[in-house]
Design an enzyme around this catalytic site. Structure first.
Site, PDB file in Angstrom:
ATOM      1  N   THR A   1      -6.381  10.243   5.032  1.00 24.49           N
ATOM      2  CA  THR A   1      -5.764   9.513   6.091  1.00 24.49           C
ATOM      3  C   THR A   1      -4.310   9.943   6.200  1.00 24.49           C
ATOM      4  O   THR A   1      -3.729  10.393   5.230  1.00 24.49           O
ATOM      5  CB  THR A   1      -5.869   8.023   5.708  1.00 24.49           C
ATOM      6  OG1 THR A   1      -7.228   7.789   5.421  1.00 24.49           O
ATOM      7  CG2 THR A   1      -5.337   7.105   6.737  1.00 24.49           C
TER       8      THR A   1
ATOM      9  N   SER B   1      -9.496  -0.035   6.244  1.00 25.21           N
ATOM     10  CA  SER B   1      -8.303  -0.691   5.692  1.00 25.21           C
ATOM     11  C   SER B   1      -7.024  -0.212   6.372  1.00 25.21           C
ATOM     12  O   SER B   1      -5.922  -0.632   6.002  1.00 25.21           O
ATOM     13  CB  SER B   1      -8.182  -0.387   4.196  1.00 25.21           C
ATOM     14  OG  SER B   1      -9.317  -0.835   3.521  1.00 25.21           O
TER      15      SER B   1
ATOM     16  N   ASN C   1     -11.502  10.173   6.312  1.00 22.41           N
ATOM     17  CA  ASN C   1     -11.871   9.448   5.100  1.00 22.41           C
ATOM     18  C   ASN C   1     -11.418  10.245   3.882  1.00 22.41           C
ATOM     19  O   ASN C   1     -10.271  10.150   3.505  1.00 22.41           O
ATOM     20  CB  ASN C   1     -13.359   9.092   5.039  1.00 22.41           C
ATOM     21  CG  ASN C   1     -13.610   8.041   3.963  1.00 22.41           C
ATOM     22  OD1 ASN C   1     -12.700   7.317   3.594  1.00 22.41           O
ATOM     23  ND2 ASN C   1     -14.825   7.970   3.431  1.00 22.41           N
TER      24      ASN C   1
ATOM     25  N   ASP D   1     -17.504   4.131   4.485  1.00 21.50           N
ATOM     26  CA  ASP D   1     -16.779   2.858   4.587  1.00 21.50           C
ATOM     27  C   ASP D   1     -17.704   1.693   4.951  1.00 21.50           C
ATOM     28  O   ASP D   1     -17.295   0.532   4.886  1.00 21.50           O
ATOM     29  CB  ASP D   1     -15.631   2.954   5.603  1.00 21.50           C
ATOM     30  CG  ASP D   1     -14.399   3.609   4.999  1.00 21.50           C
ATOM     31  OD1 ASP D   1     -14.368   3.800   3.776  1.00 21.50           O
ATOM     32  OD2 ASP D   1     -13.462   3.933   5.754  1.00 21.50           O
TER      33      ASP D   1
ATOM     34  N   GLY E   1      -4.354   5.870   2.126  1.00 21.76           N
ATOM     35  CA  GLY E   1      -4.545   5.403   0.747  1.00 21.76           C
ATOM     36  C   GLY E   1      -5.758   4.523   0.539  1.00 21.76           C
ATOM     37  O   GLY E   1      -5.817   3.787  -0.442  1.00 21.76           O
ATOM     38  N   GLY E   2      -6.732   4.577   1.463  1.00 27.76           N
ATOM     39  CA  GLY E   2      -7.967   3.812   1.275  1.00 27.76           C
ATOM     40  C   GLY E   2      -7.673   2.332   1.095  1.00 27.76           C
ATOM     41  O   GLY E   2      -6.885   1.745   1.854  1.00 27.76           O
TER      42      GLY E   2
HETATM   43  O1  DON Z   1     -10.584   3.609   6.978  1.00 29.20           O
HETATM   44  C1  DON Z   1     -10.356   3.478   5.787  1.00 29.20           C
HETATM   45  O2  DON Z   1      -9.973   2.446   5.293  1.00 29.20           O
HETATM   46  C2  DON Z   1     -10.523   4.694   4.879  1.00 29.20           C
HETATM   47  N1  DON Z   1     -11.533   5.560   5.386  1.00 29.20           N
HETATM   48  C3  DON Z   1      -9.208   5.371   4.743  1.00 29.20           C
HETATM   49  C4  DON Z   1      -9.249   6.545   3.802  1.00 29.20           C
HETATM   50  C5  DON Z   1      -7.935   6.897   3.239  1.00 29.20           C
HETATM   51  O3  DON Z   1      -6.955   6.264   3.496  1.00 29.20           O
HETATM   52  C6  DON Z   1      -7.875   8.051   2.312  1.00 29.20           C
HETATM   53  N2  DON Z   1      -6.489   8.382   2.051  1.00 29.20           N
HETATM   54  N3  DON Z   1      -5.844   8.585   1.181  1.00 29.20           N
END
Ligand code: DON
Length: 580
Positions: free
Chosen positions: A392, A464, A412, A434, A484-485
């Site tokens: 992301t 997120s 992702n 997700d 950052g997921g």
């Molecule tokens: O949409 C989301 O929450 C995740 N797919 C985001 C993934 C993400 O931030 C990976 N990054 N470091």
């Protein structure tokens, strides 16, 4: 599936991002986070994770484009210069604040949802193995994991409805096309992240022939990366508009690539994709207005839920000591417990959003917080309905008129699935991980989910991502967001409170070490830089403290009396605040 936060985050395959240590030790041996340096401008500011793209945004502002135009150009440019997360093969969210204009039109806040969708043939059991258990290969590492990309539709919608009207979509695409065609020097985070992704990319000749040198080794700092197919795809969008991506040859090549990798996407799935405008989610915090992304992101709702809980404590007086941090951790735990149960695609499930973001609900949650850590197992999602009455990359943009854009988008994982659809240059996402594969199962970020987030036809997986604009007296005070997921929402929370409660300048607010709690597992992840005595005091309150490497990058802008202060997060090498 049970996993620790450490293994879950390590699964991000993020190279420099998101590798967690599992040893429960308090003294961190991880390298310290460098200090961000804020830069000040008065007319334009763009903060992004990659510098060429940030400068393109400033150039667009300089040519008379507004913040939305600049954001669209940055979004397309990052698809070329920052392929681990910048994309046209993924999706994301854009939050826009349009200032009151000279013709007297009132200020407006807009949320554009360009999240990927599941194909028509998706089913709630699509990510289970023959024994009925979640199969991470299916949800993360096969064509089944690919969602219908939303970025092109989202950026085109933003430009069409909210751009200045002075620059065409083709003009905003031109820098990206040039960079893809003529190439650019590999540097910084691109050079840092390719080695970790090389094995994943090498599995697909269509990816290896572009993103790996001589088809095999990662490009290194100073090498020139040329992406001719991507240039052609972007040019087709410039010439014929966004439908050129969703119909005709490009759509066919994407659907073919996904199906060849074991997926179920069809040309009709691409044809029927639409970006959606949704009402922003809005809260207040100590007199400021929080404007953020509503579902299918959980970001805005839980940011506001946590801020509401924290508003009941005198954080400024407490400072960033163990008592305050204890309240942060407890607020995080409660919000993430709610996330697991209530959140999903708002077009498919009923979300008690008004309850979740209500001050009364926060008050009830706060009443359950004691001086000691509440064990995760004792905490269940609340009953917000009773209070019904909310890899992301992120970039932030502001223009001379005070229009602001906060945009987070993603594939992702770093480099998504690692699959470039042959002949298109388009790197595809693995966003559908997700979804929750099975009630009670967790995704790659260790986020537990239940029925509300099961896969289904055209559904959007819960996210997120938390692109956010904080308003003061109706005008932007802070433009922020992060990759950052699962750690995104808590990262944004801490930057917002660092500015508002702890009164840090935005560069300090961005650099300051962050912690993260997500209800399950029990671990509280802490970045390097916290006072060991504070960590020991948190452990004495019952928190399981686990050192972690940085995994977020909160590229932010603060509007101050001195001008627009841009703070690029030093956690990403090559991030840049550019403005004048
Ligand atoms: O949409 C989301 O929450 C995740 N797919 C985001 C993934 C993400 O931030 C990976 N990054 N470091």
């Amino acid at each position: 599936m049970k996993r620790t936060a450490a293994t879950a985050l390590a699964l991000l395959l993020g190279g420099s991002l998101a590798l967690a240590q599992s040893a429960p030790q308090l003294a961190s041996t991880l390298p310290a986070i460098p200090q961000a340096s804020g830069i000040v401008g008065h007319y334009a500011m763009v903060v992004a994770q990659e510098r060429i793209a940030a400068r393109i945004g400033v150039e667009i502002l300089d040519r008379g484009g507004n913040a939305v135009d600049a954001a669209v150009a940055v979004g397309f440019a990052l698809a070329v210069t920052y392929p681990r997360a910048g994309n046209i093969g993924g999706g994301g969210f854009m939050v826009i604040h349009l200032a009151k204009d000279a013709r007297g039109n009132p200020a407006q806040d807009i949320a554009i949802d360009y999240r990927e969708t599941a194909p028509e043939a998706a089913t709630p059991t699509m990510f289970l193995d023959a024994g009925g258990l979640p199969d991470p290969i299916k949800s993360r590492d096969s064509g089944l994991s690919v969602g219908v990309p939303g970025t092109v539709a989202g950026l085109a919608l933003a430009h069409d409805k909210y751009g200045s009207g002075k620059l065409s979509l083709a003009e905003l695409l031109a820098p990206a096309i040039r960079l893809a065609k003529q190439g650019f020097a590999v540097r910084d985070d691109l050079a840092d992240s390719l080695p970790a992704a090389a094995a994943k990319l090498a599995r697909f000749p269509s990816s290896a022939s572009i993103l790996l040198k001589d088809g095999g080794k990662p490009w290194q700092s100073g090498d020139r990366l040329i992406q001719a197919d991507l240039a052609d795809t972007l040019k087709a969008i410039a010439d014929k508009g966004p439908r050129a991506f969703y119909e005709g040859l490009t759509a066919k090549l994407i659907a073919d690539a996904v199906r060849k990798a074991g997926g179920i996407m069809t040309v009709e799935d691409l044809q029927s994709y639409r970006a959606i405008e949704r009402p922003v989610v809005r809260g207040t915090y100590r007199g400021r207005t929080i404007v953020s992304m509503p579902p299918p992101s959980s970001g805005g709702v839980h940011l506001i839920e946590m801020l509401n809980i924290l508003e009941g404590y005198d954080l400024r007086h407490l400072g960033r000591g163990d008592e305050a941090l204890h309240y942060f951790i407890e607020a995080m735990k409660r919000a993430y417990a709610d996330r697991a149960v209530f959140m999903g695609d708002p077009d498919a499930v009923k979300i008690p959003q008004a309850g979740l973001i209500s001050k009364k609900y926060a008050e009830a949650l706060r009443a359950g917080i004691t001086a000691k850590a509440t064990p995760a197992a004792e905490l269940h999602a609340g009953k917000p309905a009773e209070y019904e009455g909310p890899n992301t990359t992120h970039f932030s943009v502001i223009d001379r008129d005070g229009n602001a854009v906060s945009n987070t988008y993603t594939l992702n994982f770093s480099y998504g699935l690692g699959l470039i659809a042959d002949g298109t240059g388009v790197l595809l996402n693995n966003e559908l991980d997700d979804f929750t594969a099975k009630a009670g199962a967790s995704n790659a970020y260790g986020l537990v989910g239940f029925a509300a987030n099961l896969p289904g036809p055209h559904k959007r997986p819960l996210s997120s991502m938390t692109p956010t604009i904080v308003l003061q007296d109706g005008k932007p005070l802070l433009v922020t967001g992060s990759p950052g997921g699962s750690r995104i929402i808590t990262a944004v929370l801490q930057v917002v409170t660092n500015v508002i409660d702890f009164q840090m300048p935005v560069d300090d607010a961005v650099s300051a070490p962050r912690l993260h709690q997500q209800w399950q597992p029990e671990d509280t992840l802490v970045e390097p830089g916290f006072d060991p005595a504070v960590l020991a005091a948190l452990a004495a309150r019952g928190h399981r403290i686990v050192p972690t490497r940085p995994g977020t990058s909160v590229n932010s802008i603060e509007v101050t009396a001195d001008g627009y202060v841009g703070a690029a997060d030093p956690r990403t090498r090559g991030s840049l605040a550019a403005g004048y």
